[in-house]
Write a protein that holds these residues in place. Sequence first.
Motif, mmCIF file in Angstrom:
data_model
loop_
_atom_site.group_PDB
_atom_site.id
_atom_site.type_symbol
_atom_site.label_atom_id
_atom_site.label_comp_id
_atom_site.label_asym_id
_atom_site.label_seq_id
_atom_site.Cartn_x
_atom_site.Cartn_y
_atom_site.Cartn_z
ATOM 1 N N THR A 41 0.839 -1.199 0.000
ATOM 2 C CA THR A 41 0.000 0.000 0.000
ATOM 3 C C THR A 41 0.878 1.255 0.000
ATOM 4 N N LYS A 42 0.247 2.382 -0.288
ATOM 5 C CA LYS A 42 0.978 3.648 -0.408
ATOM 6 C C LYS A 42 1.518 4.126 0.946
ATOM 7 N N ILE A 43 2.314 5.164 0.908
ATOM 8 C CA ILE A 43 3.029 5.546 2.128
ATOM 9 C C ILE A 43 2.136 6.213 3.183
ATOM 10 N N PHE A 44 1.059 6.886 2.736
ATOM 11 C CA PHE A 44 0.220 7.567 3.738
ATOM 12 C C PHE A 44 -1.259 7.173 3.680
ATOM 13 N N CYS A 45 -1.585 6.152 2.872
ATOM 14 C CA CYS A 45 -2.988 5.748 2.765
ATOM 15 C C CYS A 45 -3.045 4.267 2.392
ATOM 16 N N PRO A 46 -4.227 3.640 2.469
ATOM 17 C CA PRO A 46 -4.289 2.189 2.206
ATOM 18 C C PRO A 46 -4.432 1.835 0.721
ATOM 19 N N CYS A 47 -4.278 2.797 -0.200
ATOM 20 C CA CYS A 47 -4.424 2.479 -1.627
ATOM 21 C C CYS A 47 -3.315 1.533 -2.097
ATOM 22 N N SER A 48 -3.659 0.692 -3.073
ATOM 23 C CA SER A 48 -2.692 -0.261 -3.607
ATOM 24 C C SER A 48 -1.593 0.444 -4.395
ATOM 25 N N ASN A 102 -6.605 3.670 -8.300
ATOM 26 C CA ASN A 102 -5.938 3.389 -7.011
ATOM 27 C C ASN A 102 -5.774 4.699 -6.235
ATOM 28 N N VAL A 103 -6.875 5.356 -5.954
ATOM 29 C CA VAL A 103 -6.766 6.658 -5.295
ATOM 30 C C VAL A 103 -7.803 6.799 -4.184
ATOM 31 N N CYS A 104 -7.538 7.706 -3.260
ATOM 32 C CA CYS A 104 -8.470 7.994 -2.172
ATOM 33 C C CYS A 104 -8.290 9.472 -1.791
ATOM 34 N N PRO A 105 -9.087 10.005 -0.887
ATOM 35 C CA PRO A 105 -8.945 11.433 -0.542
ATOM 36 C C PRO A 105 -7.534 11.794 -0.081
ATOM 37 N N VAL A 106 -6.838 10.872 0.598
ATOM 38 C CA VAL A 106 -5.494 11.215 1.108
ATOM 39 C C VAL A 106 -4.508 11.424 -0.045
ATOM 40 N N CYS A 107 -4.426 10.424 -0.963
ATOM 41 C CA CYS A 107 -3.407 10.583 -2.011
ATOM 42 C C CYS A 107 -3.876 11.528 -3.112
ATOM 43 N N LEU A 108 -5.152 11.870 -3.121
ATOM 44 C CA LEU A 108 -5.617 12.908 -4.051
ATOM 45 C C LEU A 108 -5.454 14.293 -3.428
HETATM 46 ZN ZN LIG Z 1 -4.831 6.773 -1.374
#
Ligand SMILES: [Zn+2]
Length: 496
Positions: free
Chosen positions: A21-28, A39-45
């Motif tokens: 998963t990414k460094i600051f969120c659970p995205c793959s 593969n995105v969420c509010p954190v990495c966006l």
């Molecule tokens: Zn994310």
Amino acid sequence: MTFRYIPVIGLEIHVQLSTATKIFCPCSTDYIGAEPNTNVCPVCLGLPGSLPVLNKKAVELGVRAGLALSCTIKNHSVFHRKNYFYPDLPKAYQISQYDLPLAEGGEIFIPGDDGRPRRIRITRLHLEEDAGKLVHSAADGRLEGAAFSFVDYNRGGVPLAEIVSEPDITSPGEAREYVARIRQTMRYLGVSDGDMERGSLRVDANVSVKKTDEATGEVLCWGERTEIKNMNSLRAVERALQYEIRRQTAVLAEGGSLERETRHWNDGEGVTTSMRSKEAADDYRYFPDPDIPPIVVTEELLESTRNALPELPWTKEGRFAEKYGLPETDAAFMAESLPVALYFEECVKSGASPLRAANWIRTEVFRVMNEKGFSMDSFPVKPSALAELVSLVDGGKLSTTVAREVFARLAEGRSFKDALEAAGASPGGLSSEDVEKMVERVLRANGDVVEEIRSGRDPKGKKIKFLAGLVMREARGQADVAAISGILERRLKEDR
Ligand SMILES: [Zn+2]
């Protein structure tokens, strides 16, 4: 006065860490081939109000890499916001480390241009998040002339370790060796797959040229340095630096001056071109990220990571040379990648002579792997089977030619017994009676040659060799040449 222009090169290598998963969120982090922006969420966006949570695994991998590079791991390090406005960075800042990085002050040794080991100091290793990716719609994929651009944030937030070297590198060849060494080390550690083509290992080079007095070595002038980006292979690193050093030298030789700038490597045309003037650190307005607590590396983590470090490639190489008596090039080849090293040692453990095993791996194993597209991990011939084959050849029970055929059958997935039969060799080898019978048949079928030998018309023994060759062919290489010659000589005398 004659001048000498000496290159000064420092490299920054971005290594994509092998986390799920990414460094600051659970995205793959598995974005290769994924639909853009899935593969995105509010954190990495970077949506307002979202909070980053640090991935522990990324820290562990960073610590592992830092230790392998002989760095000091800081028990307290901090994430900063590095502000800049780019479309591939939706927050308009990148979370990175600034004055308190995870690791500092390491070193690594590479083969220098003169063949002697050269020490390259590592300034620091820090963690950061990757940016997204811009896709330009021009047909040739270039920014220039594109009608519009797309942004894919799948890569945004993927963990990176940035490894920064001191400017200790003095030639494009050394730069290439250094990148190869870092890549090899990261792969050994399981920290990254190091795939440069796919972007999981990316290199930026800082290069300048200093003008010196050939006779005294005195530095007369330091050229301004440029940063080169977009080199995605070892070859590209070497070529880009060759080009840039030539370019800078020519400017200085003509009395011109260089600008501090970022340059783009165009692999197709073999040139670097100016991208933009280089930002200084204060242009980024770094400040501590208020959302992420400092990284605290405990003694326990440090100790357990240190204990779990694998044998590093250079240590393995030395051990292979020493313990198994391999020549330097063989030792380097066997230690080049961990799967090959494991395969080789397994072969030796199963009873193969180290030299012979290394030779077979370099030639036959790699040939079949390349031809059939196997990786070492999925190679169908088990090390124990190769060891058995090598032992048969060593014991004079199989010729190398037939052994290669057996090997090819093994690589098709056949059992050892099947492979021997398919290559026309008998599984148990040949008994001495079998060989006697073969000699008998050959003598009978070649009466004229036998007659010539008996009447003394073979002073150089060429005809005996010819007969021995015929027996070998009949034996499918499964008999010892010396034994055959012995039997032949005896029989030729006996029947006189
Ligand atoms: Zn994310």
